[in-house]
Design a protein around this motif. Structure first.
Motif, PDB file in Angstrom:
ATOM      1  N   SER A 171       8.806 -19.286  -9.260  1.00  0.00           N
ATOM      2  CA  SER A 171       9.154 -19.772  -7.895  1.00  0.00           C
ATOM      3  C   SER A 171       8.413 -18.867  -6.909  1.00  0.00           C
ATOM      4  O   SER A 171       8.067 -19.782  -5.943  1.00  0.00           O
ATOM      5  N   LYS A 172       8.292 -17.738  -7.123  1.00  0.00           N
ATOM      6  CA  LYS A 172       7.528 -17.095  -6.108  1.00  0.00           C
ATOM      7  C   LYS A 172       6.001 -17.300  -5.881  1.00  0.00           C
ATOM      8  O   LYS A 172       5.384 -17.507  -4.876  1.00  0.00           O
ATOM      9  N   ALA A 175       5.829 -20.908  -4.269  1.00  0.00           N
ATOM     10  CA  ALA A 175       6.103 -20.461  -2.875  1.00  0.00           C
ATOM     11  C   ALA A 175       4.961 -20.312  -2.235  1.00  0.00           C
ATOM     12  O   ALA A 175       4.506 -20.769  -0.996  1.00  0.00           O
ATOM     13  N   TYR A 178       2.519 -23.146  -2.018  1.00  0.00           N
ATOM     14  CA  TYR A 178       2.823 -24.175  -0.926  1.00  0.00           C
ATOM     15  C   TYR A 178       2.928 -23.673   0.499  1.00  0.00           C
ATOM     16  O   TYR A 178       2.887 -24.314   1.330  1.00  0.00           O
ATOM     17  N   PHE A 179       3.059 -22.167   0.516  1.00  0.00           N
ATOM     18  CA  PHE A 179       2.819 -21.801   1.783  1.00  0.00           C
ATOM     19  C   PHE A 179       1.390 -22.242   2.408  1.00  0.00           C
ATOM     20  O   PHE A 179       1.541 -22.009   3.858  1.00  0.00           O
ATOM     21  N   VAL A 313       9.204 -22.341   4.084  1.00  0.00           N
ATOM     22  CA  VAL A 313       8.743 -22.106   2.621  1.00  0.00           C
ATOM     23  C   VAL A 313       9.167 -20.725   2.198  1.00  0.00           C
ATOM     24  O   VAL A 313       9.703 -21.017   1.179  1.00  0.00           O
ATOM     25  N   PRO A 314       8.691 -19.868   2.706  1.00  0.00           N
ATOM     26  CA  PRO A 314       9.227 -18.439   2.005  1.00  0.00           C
ATOM     27  C   PRO A 314      10.966 -18.257   1.971  1.00  0.00           C
ATOM     28  O   PRO A 314      11.459 -17.902   0.899  1.00  0.00           O
ATOM     29  N   ALA A 317      12.039 -20.046  -0.832  1.00  0.00           N
ATOM     30  CA  ALA A 317      11.852 -19.316  -2.232  1.00  0.00           C
ATOM     31  C   ALA A 317      12.767 -18.192  -2.530  1.00  0.00           C
ATOM     32  O   ALA A 317      13.212 -18.032  -3.374  1.00  0.00           O
ATOM     33  N   HIS A 331      19.063 -24.200  -6.581  1.00  0.00           N
ATOM     34  CA  HIS A 331      17.893 -24.891  -6.178  1.00  0.00           C
ATOM     35  C   HIS A 331      17.996 -26.153  -5.588  1.00  0.00           C
ATOM     36  O   HIS A 331      17.632 -26.539  -4.447  1.00  0.00           O
ATOM     37  N   ALA A 376       8.893 -25.397  -2.153  1.00  0.00           N
ATOM     38  CA  ALA A 376       8.558 -24.821  -3.367  1.00  0.00           C
ATOM     39  C   ALA A 376       9.591 -24.941  -4.228  1.00  0.00           C
ATOM     40  O   ALA A 376       9.453 -25.166  -5.636  1.00  0.00           O
TER      41      ALA A 376
END
Length: 501
Positions: A171-172, A175, A178-179, A313-314, A317, A331, A376
């Motif tokens: 997941s991180k 993220a 997609y960041f 985005v962050p 995540a 989610h 993300a």
């Protein structure tokens, strides 16, 4: 001895099946215990791979929005109107979504390193060559070729991250991947306008990303890791036929519902990116004493878009990682709640544009942050409810649906509604509607995006009913495939038993 009441002996078959189930359960528990849940467990080459994919994603979105940064100059040189200018984006999106399923099929079966490198090389070359073309039809054709090249990358890159990591680490990393989208989008506007202004020719704005693309091809070919499909989950599953893949995806409720929800996201972002600056410009200039140029509005709007992405985005995540262990449906709930919060914020921003200067920007920033929560997370959901050898096809299918029903048509639909409303809101006989009529017609047309956001939120919330079950199915299928491959004697016993019967 009377045997009429004795149940036929099928214990051999039952023992085999039970043994397989026990082995699968044991393997599943063992895998969960071995999962790397901390970034400290990630190797250097894995960090390098994610970094390369993020770099390519960055220049990918820079390339998409470079034209938007110099669109006025493009229109002047080719002597085209808004319709032809919009066709440039349509040509790109159509090629992008049509070729995505092809690359999805290839990505599940052949070398992803070669496919991505070839795709990046294609869009770099076509962007560079296209910058020298003086005929509009040929220029539009080359923008379509750029879409083909980018389809190869966007379809496959997330699946490589999925095959490298599991759980929170995945997941991180998604993220982080997609960041790059909001940052690259903002840089596209900046690079296009700044490079064009510095050289005195807008075409030089298109010649920056091809050189970065050449660097990316080298990194992909010589540095990037291309793991086995299902590597992080230790999957031994083999690809099935394309027909079976599509049939399984259509029957997967979590995947289909999240795809429909993400289509709503694409619809909204496509419409707002195209019409947002124009709408704000019209509304602010209706206020007494306010004089603002389109360029300044575009700059502010672009800054808000970039900042909202950097925050949203962050944040999505982080929320997903913090809640998923205690609440397995987190989610889908976060994505749904984000859209349901974004809708009223966007609506307030649109309603206040004619009377306030700062309030519209504030509410639109809040709305875009909430909208960006899902980037993300929805990618992670789409991957972990699909078995490893089917994930590139799943990504391609989602790209096709979300673009075909989303941002490929939403700018045009909003424009059509706005033009229709101009006739009813105006006096009817005026050739050019007043600025007030233009603003109100576009405002009412953009309210459609708020309704679509609510619809997307509902799709995400319905997904919560199936998400845990479908993820467990994937984990179980992977474990059972490994149990069967590690204990071939079971399958031999099955065959001998069937032969005896």
């Amino acid at each position: 001895m009377d045997q009429s009441g004795i149940t036929p002996n099928t214990s051999n078959q039952q023992l085999v099946n039970n043994s397989d189930n026990d082995s699968a359960t044991a393997l599943l528990q063992e895998k969960r215990a071995r999962r790397r849940e901390n970034l400290g467990d990630v190797t250097f080459i894995e960090y390098m791979t994610v970094g390369i994919l993020c770099f390519v994603n960055l220049i990918n979105y820079m390339d998409r929005f470079t034209i938007a940064g110099v669109l006025g100059d493009v229109k002047n040189e080719f002597h085209i109107g808004d319709d032809s200018a919009g066709f440039l984006q349509t040509a790109f999106v159509v090629a992008y979504m049509v070729f995505a399923p092809i690359f999805g099929y290839l990505g599940d079966r052949y070398s992803r390193r070669i496919i991505i490198a070839a795709g990046v090389a294609l869009w770099s070359i076509t962007t560079f060559v296209g910058s020298f073309i003086s005929n509009f039809a040929m220029f539009a054709l080359f923008r379509g070729l750029v879409g083909i090249g980018e389809a190869s990358y966007s379809t496959i890159a997330p699946t490589i991250i999925s095959d490298l990591f599991v759980g929170n680490v995945r997941s991180k990393m998604l993220a982080f991947f997609y960041f790059a989208i909001p940052v690259g989008s903002g840089l596209g506007y900046i690079v296009g306008s700044v490079a064009g202004a510095a050289a005195g020719n807008w075409r030089w704005g298109l010649r920056v990303t091809p050189f970065l693309g050449a660097v990316a091809v080298i990194l992909i070919t010589w540095v990037m890791q291309d793991p086995e499909r299902g590597h992080a989950e230790e999957s031994t599953m083999k690809p099935t036929s394309y027909r079976d893949d599509l049939r399984a995806l259509i029957k997967n409720p979590s995947f289909m519902l999240s795809t429909f929800a993400f289509t709503c996201v694409a619809f909204v972002t496509g419409a707002l990116a195209w019409w947002g600056p124009q709408f704000i410009f019209l509304g602010l200039n209706l206020q007494p004493g306010v004089e603002i140029t389109k360029e300044r509005v575009s700059l502010i709007f672009g800054g808000i878009t970039m900042a909202s992405g950097l925050v949203g985005v962050p944040m999505g995540a982080w929320l997903g990682a913090a809640l998923i262990k205690r609440f397995p449906r987190a989610h889908a709930v976060i994505c749904g709640a984000g859209l349901l919060v974004s809708a009223p914020a966007m609506a307030l921003g649109m309603l206040l544009t004619q009377n306030y200067f700062y309030a519209p920007f504030v509410f639109m920033f809040v709305g875009e942050v909430a909208l960006n929560l899902n980037w993300a997370i929805v990618a992670d959901m789409s991957l972990y409810v699909v078995i490893p050898p089917r994930r590139s096809t799943a990504e391609a299918f989602q790209i096709l649906i979300s673009h075909m029903l989303g941002d490929a048509g939403s700018p045009y639909l909003v424009g059509v509604i706005s033009e229709s409303l101009k006739k009813s809101l105006g006096s009817g006989h005026m050739e050019t509607p007043s600025q007030s009529v233009q603003f109100r017609s576009l405002q009412y047309a953009l309210f459609v995006t708020c309704f679509v956001e609510v619809l997307g939120g509902v799709f995400f919330l319905i997904t919560t009913k199936y998400i845990v079950r479908d993820k467990q199915k994937v984990d179980r299928a992977i474990a059972e495939a490994e149990a069967q491959s590690s204990e071939p004697s079971h399958s031999q016993a099955n065959e001998e038993n069937m032969n005896e019967e």
